[in-house]
Design a protein around this motif. Structure first.
Motif, PDB file in Angstrom:
ATOM      1  N   THR A   1      75.920  75.162 130.595  1.00 46.38           N
ATOM      2  CA  THR A   1      74.929  74.430 131.383  1.00 46.38           C
ATOM      3  C   THR A   1      73.659  74.191 130.580  1.00 46.38           C
ATOM      4  OG1 THR A   1      75.808  75.572 133.327  1.00 46.38           O
ATOM      5  CG2 THR A   1      73.768  74.354 133.612  1.00 46.38           C
ATOM      6  N   LEU A   2      73.260  75.171 129.781  1.00 45.98           N
ATOM      7  CA  LEU A   2      72.071  75.001 128.948  1.00 45.98           C
ATOM      8  C   LEU A   2      72.265  73.888 127.932  1.00 45.98           C
ATOM      9  CD1 LEU A   2      70.844  78.635 128.150  1.00 45.98           C
ATOM     10  CD2 LEU A   2      69.624  76.872 129.426  1.00 45.98           C
ATOM     11  N   VAL A   3      73.437  73.847 127.309  1.00 46.54           N
ATOM     12  CA  VAL A   3      73.702  72.785 126.334  1.00 46.54           C
ATOM     13  C   VAL A   3      73.657  71.425 127.015  1.00 46.54           C
ATOM     14  CG1 VAL A   3      75.391  71.831 124.724  1.00 46.54           C
ATOM     15  CG2 VAL A   3      75.041  74.301 124.824  1.00 46.54           C
ATOM     16  N   GLY A   4      74.207  71.350 128.242  1.00 44.79           N
ATOM     17  CA  GLY A   4      74.134  70.103 128.996  1.00 44.79           C
ATOM     18  C   GLY A   4      72.697  69.702 129.282  1.00 44.79           C
ATOM     19  N   GLN A   5      71.835  70.675 129.548  1.00 49.17           N
ATOM     20  CA  GLN A   5      70.418  70.387 129.777  1.00 49.17           C
ATOM     21  C   GLN A   5      69.742  69.906 128.502  1.00 49.17           C
ATOM     22  OE1 GLN A   5      68.739  70.277 132.673  1.00 49.17           O
ATOM     23  NE2 GLN A   5      67.054  69.494 131.421  1.00 49.17           N
ATOM     24  N   PHE A   6      70.156  70.439 127.355  1.00 48.77           N
ATOM     25  CA  PHE A   6      69.596  69.977 126.084  1.00 48.77           C
ATOM     26  C   PHE A   6      69.926  68.504 125.860  1.00 48.77           C
ATOM     27  CE2 PHE A   6      70.251  74.551 124.331  1.00 48.77           C
ATOM     28  CZ  PHE A   6      69.231  74.999 125.163  1.00 48.77           C
ATOM     29  N   ILE A   7      71.143  68.120 126.232  1.00 45.75           N
ATOM     30  CA  ILE A   7      71.554  66.721 126.087  1.00 45.75           C
ATOM     31  C   ILE A   7      70.690  65.820 126.972  1.00 45.75           C
ATOM     32  CG2 ILE A   7      73.445  65.081 126.465  1.00 45.75           C
ATOM     33  CD1 ILE A   7      75.367  67.445 125.878  1.00 45.75           C
ATOM     34  N   LEU A   8      70.478  66.250 128.214  1.00 47.30           N
ATOM     35  CA  LEU A   8      69.634  65.478 129.127  1.00 47.30           C
ATOM     36  C   LEU A   8      68.204  65.365 128.598  1.00 47.30           C
ATOM     37  CD1 LEU A   8      70.801  66.839 132.609  1.00 47.30           C
ATOM     38  CD2 LEU A   8      71.298  64.604 131.595  1.00 47.30           C
ATOM     39  N   LEU A   9      67.722  66.422 127.950  1.00 45.78           N
ATOM     40  CA  LEU A   9      66.367  66.397 127.396  1.00 45.78           C
ATOM     41  C   LEU A   9      66.233  65.314 126.333  1.00 45.78           C
ATOM     42  CD1 LEU A   9      63.540  67.685 127.105  1.00 45.78           C
ATOM     43  CD2 LEU A   9      64.538  69.248 125.437  1.00 45.78           C
ATOM     44  N   VAL A  10      67.212  65.205 125.452  1.00 46.39           N
ATOM     45  CA  VAL A  10      67.171  64.183 124.405  1.00 46.39           C
ATOM     46  C   VAL A  10      67.154  62.790 125.032  1.00 46.39           C
ATOM     47  CG1 VAL A  10      68.396  63.170 122.451  1.00 46.39           C
ATOM     48  CG2 VAL A  10      68.305  65.661 122.708  1.00 46.39           C
ATOM     49  N   LYS A  11      67.996  62.577 126.029  1.00 46.92           N
ATOM     50  CA  LYS A  11      68.061  61.258 126.664  1.00 46.92           C
ATOM     51  C   LYS A  11      66.789  60.960 127.463  1.00 46.92           C
ATOM     52  CE  LYS A  11      72.045  61.966 128.682  1.00 46.92           C
ATOM     53  NZ  LYS A  11      73.277  61.701 129.464  1.00 46.92           N
ATOM     54  N   ASP A  12      66.258  61.976 128.148  1.00 51.85           N
ATOM     55  CA  ASP A  12      65.030  61.770 128.928  1.00 51.85           C
ATOM     56  C   ASP A  12      63.823  61.507 128.038  1.00 51.85           C
ATOM     57  OD1 ASP A  12      66.322  62.067 131.323  1.00 51.85           O
ATOM     58  OD2 ASP A  12      65.821  64.183 131.584  1.00 51.85           O
ATOM     59  N   SER A  13      63.912  61.888 126.760  1.00 54.62           N
ATOM     60  CA  SER A  13      62.786  61.633 125.857  1.00 54.62           C
ATOM     61  C   SER A  13      62.495  60.150 125.710  1.00 54.62           C
ATOM     62  CB  SER A  13      63.064  62.253 124.476  1.00 54.62           C
ATOM     63  OG  SER A  13      64.097  61.560 123.797  1.00 54.62           O
ATOM     64  N   SER A  14      63.464  59.304 126.052  1.00 54.43           N
ATOM     65  CA  SER A  14      63.245  57.855 125.946  1.00 54.43           C
ATOM     66  C   SER A  14      62.161  57.378 126.909  1.00 54.43           C
ATOM     67  CB  SER A  14      64.552  57.107 126.226  1.00 54.43           C
ATOM     68  OG  SER A  14      65.001  57.358 127.554  1.00 54.43           O
ATOM     69  N   VAL A  15      61.909  58.140 127.976  1.00 53.81           N
ATOM     70  CA  VAL A  15      60.912  57.732 128.974  1.00 53.81           C
ATOM     71  C   VAL A  15      59.504  57.711 128.381  1.00 53.81           C
ATOM     72  CG1 VAL A  15      59.891  58.345 131.213  1.00 53.81           C
ATOM     73  CG2 VAL A  15      62.353  58.588 130.857  1.00 53.81           C
ATOM     74  N   VAL A  16      59.241  58.569 127.399  1.00 54.98           N
ATOM     75  CA  VAL A  16      57.887  58.644 126.846  1.00 54.98           C
ATOM     76  C   VAL A  16      57.513  57.387 126.075  1.00 54.98           C
ATOM     77  CG1 VAL A  16      58.012  61.165 126.725  1.00 54.98           C
ATOM     78  CG2 VAL A  16      58.588  59.809 124.703  1.00 54.98           C
ATOM     79  N   SER A  17      58.461  56.515 125.834  1.00 55.48           N
ATOM     80  CA  SER A  17      58.127  55.237 125.187  1.00 55.48           C
ATOM     81  C   SER A  17      57.171  54.427 126.062  1.00 55.48           C
ATOM     82  CB  SER A  17      59.395  54.430 124.920  1.00 55.48           C
ATOM     83  OG  SER A  17      60.055  54.093 126.135  1.00 55.48           O
ATOM     84  N   ALA A  18      57.124  54.757 127.372  1.00 56.83           N
ATOM     85  CA  ALA A  18      56.256  54.031 128.298  1.00 56.83           C
ATOM     86  C   ALA A  18      54.781  54.278 128.018  1.00 56.83           C
ATOM     87  CB  ALA A  18      56.574  54.430 129.743  1.00 56.83           C
ATOM     88  N   ILE A  19      54.432  55.346 127.274  1.00 55.84           N
ATOM     89  CA  ILE A  19      53.020  55.606 126.960  1.00 55.84           C
ATOM     90  C   ILE A  19      52.713  55.309 125.495  1.00 55.84           C
ATOM     91  CG2 ILE A  19      52.682  57.265 128.825  1.00 55.84           C
ATOM     92  CD1 ILE A  19      53.047  59.521 126.793  1.00 55.84           C
ATOM     93  N   GLY A  20      53.600  54.551 124.848  1.00 54.02           N
ATOM     94  CA  GLY A  20      53.304  54.047 123.513  1.00 54.02           C
ATOM     95  C   GLY A  20      53.815  54.879 122.352  1.00 54.02           C
ATOM     96  N   ILE A  21      54.569  55.947 122.621  1.00 52.64           N
ATOM     97  CA  ILE A  21      55.117  56.742 121.530  1.00 52.64           C
ATOM     98  C   ILE A  21      56.226  55.945 120.848  1.00 52.64           C
ATOM     99  CG2 ILE A  21      56.354  58.865 120.928  1.00 52.64           C
ATOM    100  CD1 ILE A  21      54.968  60.248 123.204  1.00 52.64           C
ATOM    101  N   MET A  22      56.158  55.863 119.530  1.00 51.20           N
ATOM    102  CA  MET A  22      57.114  55.046 118.786  1.00 51.20           C
ATOM    103  C   MET A  22      58.417  55.836 118.569  1.00 51.20           C
ATOM    104  SD  MET A  22      57.617  52.082 117.640  1.00 51.20           S
ATOM    105  CE  MET A  22      55.949  51.447 117.716  1.00 51.20           C
ATOM    106  N   ASP A  23      59.116  56.087 119.672  1.00 51.43           N
ATOM    107  CA  ASP A  23      60.401  56.764 119.576  1.00 51.43           C
ATOM    108  C   ASP A  23      61.498  55.730 119.372  1.00 51.43           C
ATOM    109  OD1 ASP A  23      60.359  55.611 122.107  1.00 51.43           O
ATOM    110  OD2 ASP A  23      61.614  57.179 122.967  1.00 51.43           O
ATOM    111  N   LEU A  24      62.743  56.160 119.479  1.00 54.38           N
ATOM    112  CA  LEU A  24      63.857  55.253 119.206  1.00 54.38           C
ATOM    113  C   LEU A  24      63.901  54.106 120.207  1.00 54.38           C
ATOM    114  CD1 LEU A  24      66.289  54.721 117.423  1.00 54.38           C
ATOM    115  CD2 LEU A  24      67.647  56.247 118.881  1.00 54.38           C
ATOM    116  N   THR A  25      63.650  54.397 121.472  1.00 50.25           N
ATOM    117  CA  THR A  25      63.692  53.346 122.495  1.00 50.25           C
ATOM    118  C   THR A  25      62.594  52.304 122.283  1.00 50.25           C
ATOM    119  OG1 THR A  25      64.661  54.830 124.141  1.00 50.25           O
ATOM    120  CG2 THR A  25      63.530  52.871 124.969  1.00 50.25           C
TER     121      THR A  25
END
Length: 220
Positions: free
Chosen positions: A149-173
C-alpha cells in the motif's frame, strides 16, 4: 507532417528532461518528508490518548477530504497573506508532503492495528517499554503488512506532483504545456509527457506487484 513535429519536439528535449528532473526532485523531497510526518501521524492515530488521536484524525480527514489543487493554492497564495513567504517550489513541496503524510498516516495506523493483539501483550509481558515494543515488535510487523500500500501511495505522489504546475513550477507537465504552444499536437506532446511519468512510476508499479504476490498465502 507528423515526422516534422517529432523532429521539432526533439529540439525541446532539454526542456522535457529539466521538467522530469524537477518532478523527481519534488517527489523525492515530498516522499521523505511525508514518510517522516506520516509515521508520526500513524503513531498519533493509534495512541491511547483519545484527544491526540482525535485531533490527528480530524486533521488527516480535513486534508484527505479536500481537493489537492485547493491545498496547493492555500500554500502558495494564502500563506504569504499571513506572513509565511514561500517560493513556488517550497509551496509545492509543502503541499505534496502534507498530502502524502495524511495518507501515509492512515496507512501506518491501519498497519499497526492489523498486528495481532497478542504481539502487543507478549511484548508487555516480556518487560518491553512502550517505545521498545513499537520499534522492535509492532512496527517491523506492520511494515510487512503495509509495504504494498505504501508503494502504491508513492506512485500516486509522483502523479499528483503534476498538479503543482498550476503555480508555475516547471515540472514535466508544465514543460509539456509550454511545448504544446509551439507544437500544436497535444497527443504527441502529452504522450511523451505521460511516458516520462510512466518511466518514473513503472519500477514502483512492478515492485508493488511483487510485494502483493509475496504477501499472498499459497493455496493448499
Amino acid at each position: 507532417m507528423l515526422w516534422f513535429q517529432i523532429e521539432r519536439l526533439w529540439n525541446y528535449w532539454p526542456i522535457l528532461m529539466k521538467g522530469l528532473g524537477m518532478t523527481i526532485s519534488l517527489s523525492l523531497l515530498s516522499l521523505v518528508a511525508g514518510m517522516i510526518v506520516g509515521l508520526l501521524f500513524g503513531l498519533a492515530r493509534t495512541s491511547r490518548n483519545r484527544w491526540l488521536s482525535g485531533v490527528c484524525g480530524l486533521y488527516i480527514d480535513l486534508f484527505r477530504g479536500t481537493p489537492f489543487l485547493v491545498q496547493v493554492f492555500i500554500c502558495f497564495f494564502i500563506l504569504p497573506a499571513v506572513g509565511i513567504e514561500l517560493s513556488a517550489f517550497s509551496a509545492g513541496v509543502l503541499a505534496l508532503s502534507n498530502m502524502a503524510a495524511c495518507f501515509i498516516g492512515e496507512i501506518v495506523a491501519a498497519g499497526i492495528e492489523a498486528v495481532p493483539k497478542g504481539q502487543d501483550e507478549a511484548a508487555i509481558a516480556s518487560g518491553f517499554t512502550h517505545w521498545q515494543k513499537l520499534r522492535l515488535i509492532i512496527l517491523p510487523q506492520a511494515l510487512q503488512i503495509m509495504r504494498p500500500t505504501l508503494v502504491g501511495q508513492f506512485i500516486l505522489l509522483v502523479k499528483d506532483s503534476s498538479v503543482v504546475s498550476a503555480i508555475g513550477i516547471m515540472d514535466l507537465t508544465r514543460s509539456g504545456w509550454m511545448i504544446v504552444q509551439n507544437i500544436p499536437n497535444g497527443l504527441l506532446v502529452f504522450g511523451v509527457v505521460g511516458l516520462g511519468y510512466l518511466i518514473v512510476c513503472y519500477p514502483m508499479i512492478y515492485l508493488s506487484r511483487r510485494m502483493e504476490r509475496g504477501t499472498q498465502s499459497p493455496i493448499l
